[in-house]
Design an enzyme around this catalytic site. Structure first.
Site, PDB file in Angstrom:
ATOM      1  N   GLU A 137       0.810  -1.230   0.000  1.00 60.50           N
ATOM      2  CA  GLU A 137       0.000   0.000   0.000  1.00 60.50           C
ATOM      3  C   GLU A 137       0.839   1.275   0.000  1.00 60.50           C
ATOM      4  O   GLU A 137       1.707   1.471   0.853  1.00 60.50           O
ATOM      5  CB  GLU A 137      -0.935   0.017   1.218  1.00 60.50           C
ATOM      6  CG  GLU A 137      -1.879   1.208   1.231  1.00 60.50           C
ATOM      7  CD  GLU A 137      -2.944   1.122   2.319  1.00 60.50           C
ATOM      8  OE1 GLU A 137      -3.752   2.056   2.422  1.00 60.50           O
ATOM      9  OE2 GLU A 137      -2.967   0.108   3.063  1.00 60.50           O
TER      10      GLU A 137
ATOM     11  N   LYS B 237      -8.885  -0.849   1.208  1.00 67.10           N
ATOM     12  CA  LYS B 237      -9.923  -1.302   2.129  1.00 67.10           C
ATOM     13  C   LYS B 237     -10.756  -2.334   1.398  1.00 67.10           C
ATOM     14  O   LYS B 237     -11.404  -2.038   0.392  1.00 67.10           O
ATOM     15  CB  LYS B 237     -10.829  -0.141   2.593  1.00 67.10           C
ATOM     16  CG  LYS B 237     -10.400   0.461   3.910  1.00 67.10           C
ATOM     17  CD  LYS B 237     -10.639  -0.494   5.056  1.00 67.10           C
ATOM     18  CE  LYS B 237      -9.931  -0.028   6.320  1.00 67.10           C
ATOM     19  NZ  LYS B 237      -8.768  -0.867   6.617  1.00 67.10           N
TER      20      LYS B 237
END
Length: 467
Positions: free
Chosen positions: A270, A286
């Site tokens: 990420e 997410k």
């Protein structure tokens, strides 16, 4: 006295075959304190173009429980309670009175020289009014950043290596790195000397999620990130463990950091914040589903994730939070969401990823932007401060490096940083790893617990198998 003349920034192409990995060169530095590798780990991901290594900083800044210790080569060290990001900016300006290169041949290269290091989750106590920190379990500082006057960069698109250096400071010669390719050392060893242990049972984990649910129903938050910690005893060289993890995971924001008191192994997928030529980007994750070796089942996982209302709602909450964080430091009307709910696949899991962009305001800076968005909303919840207060109450141990950030602040006002998920801390013969997820009103405790295990499925067993 620090250098005050306008120095020369030199970039030397290196005669190294494109088949060589930058980690091969870095192996010669992996045992040195303050050596750092920012590594795409041979990933085919869109954000995995460059690998960067640095060593031998001319200055370092360590922050622990809101106290900074600054060391400068050939200068007196000192302690201060100043804002740690302001200290980084001040040291950059002092050491690098440089004119940014205008050579178009190297315009796409990242970083070149500047500040590199990590920013632990608990560094947030320097920026926000949060509950008092727990008694720390770790020797690792909350922040460790070095000022580096040279780097080696590999461009994985064209296969070329570059030595970038401020020529008025000492640095290795190009021939030194070219000869390293011929002198591969023996492979170091690493092994666990005990089984992995979690800091909570599955029952306790689910009980804590019940308390999270009560906060959500009371209106304290819309989403709260909750995590558990695993630890084991080990012996041997952490560099060997890192190589095994990167080979198994190919994560685009991998990193290895050696400090005097600890070692950080990160295989993060990420991006937190990137800035280049004033263009800002963040890519929150997410939504997670496990991978399968069966292509049909694997595609079903992707389809389920794309159509999952819960995961899309979680992702959208964090996108809105980050749009707000970025808008405070970007030019009006420039914050956009060019990609929403896209699938990115990694070794162990599929993730739902969105992209938020903006243009950095003229009266802001990469340091102010970083501080305003730290720690990343994808690993706290929303609203952020209240979520962090609840995390502090419900999680038994400090997070330290977990959910912090690793990356660089380049002297050209460029920046790239990761979110430290899938990240391990090694110190005093103990290795720590964390995993968790965002909890919302319709979360199912059993599913959330299983998701936390899915996220370390290519970490804990890999290290347990090493001898």
């Amino acid at each position: 006295m620090l250098q005050t003349q306008v120095p020369k920034l030199a970039i030397y192409p290196l005669a190294i075959p494109s088949t060589v990995k930058l980690s091969t060169l870095f192996s010669a530095f992996s045992s040195q304190a303050w050596s750092v590798l920012l590594d795409s780990a041979n990933s085919q991901h869109m954000d995995a173009r460059f690998d960067i290594m640095v060593a031998n900083p001319v200055a370092t800044i360590i922050n622990k429980q809101q106290q900074n210790t600054v060391w400068q080569k050939d200068h007196v060290s000192y302690q201060t309670n100043d804002n740690p990001l302001h200290l980084i900016q001040t040291l950059q300006q002092a050491y690098f009175n440089l004119i940014p290169t205008t050579d178009e041949q190297y315009a796409e290269l990242p970083f070149l020289i500047g500040a590199v290091g990590y920013f632990g989750y608990d560094l947030s106590h320097c920026f926000e009014n949060l509950p008092k920190q727990k008694i720390t379990d770790y020797q690792a500082p909350d922040m460790a950043v070095g000022i580096y006057t040279w780097s080696v960069i590999k461009d994985r698109v064209n296969g070329l290596f570059y030595l970038c250096a401020a020529d008025h400071y000492p640095h290795p010669e190009p021939l030194f790195f070219e000869q390293l390719v011929k002198n591969e050392g023996s492979k170091p060893s690493f092994k666990l000397t005990g089984d992995w242990q979690a800091n909570m049972t599955s029952e306790f984990y689910k009980d804590q999620l019940q308390q999270v649910d009560e906060y959500l129903r009371a209106g304290d938050c819309y989403q709260i990130n909750f995590a558990q910690r695993f630890n084991a005893h080990y012996e041997g060289d952490e560099w060997h463990a890192y190589l095994a993890l990167t080979e198994a995971n190919n994560a685009p924001f991998s990193a290895f950091i050696r400090l005097p008191e600890c070692c950080i192994l990160s295989i993060s997928p990420e991006r937190f914040l990137a800035v280049k030529n004033g263009h800002v980007e963040t890519k929150p994750i997410k939504g997670t589903r496990p991978r399968s070796a069966d292509p049909v089942i694997d595609q079903q996982s992707i389809d389920q994730l794309l159509s999952a209302d819960k995961d899309r709602a979680e992702n959208l909450m964090i996108v809105d939070l980050l749009r707000n964080d970025l808008s405070k430091h970007c030019k009006p009307h420039t914050v956009k969401v060019p990609k929403l709910f896209e699938i990115e696949s990694f070794a162990a899991v599929h993730h739902l990823v969105s992209t938020v962009t903006g243009e950095l305001a003229n009266d802001s800076s990469i340091y102010a932007l970083f501080q305003g968005a730290f720690p990343g909303g994808s690993i706290t919840g929303a609203p952020k401060i209240r979520a962090m207060q609840i995390i502090n109450k419900l999680e038994p141990n400090e997070r330290n490096i977990y959910c912090g950030s690793i990356g660089y602040f380049g002297f050209r006002e460029d920046m790239d940083t990761s979110i430290c998920i899938r990240t391990l801390l090694c110190e005093n013969g103990n290795i720590y790893c964390w995993a968790g997820g965002g909890i919302v009103l319709d979360s199912v405790p059993g599913d959330e617990y299983q998701e936390s295990l899915d996220k370390v499925a290519k970490i804990l067993p890999i290290l347990a198998s090493l001898e």
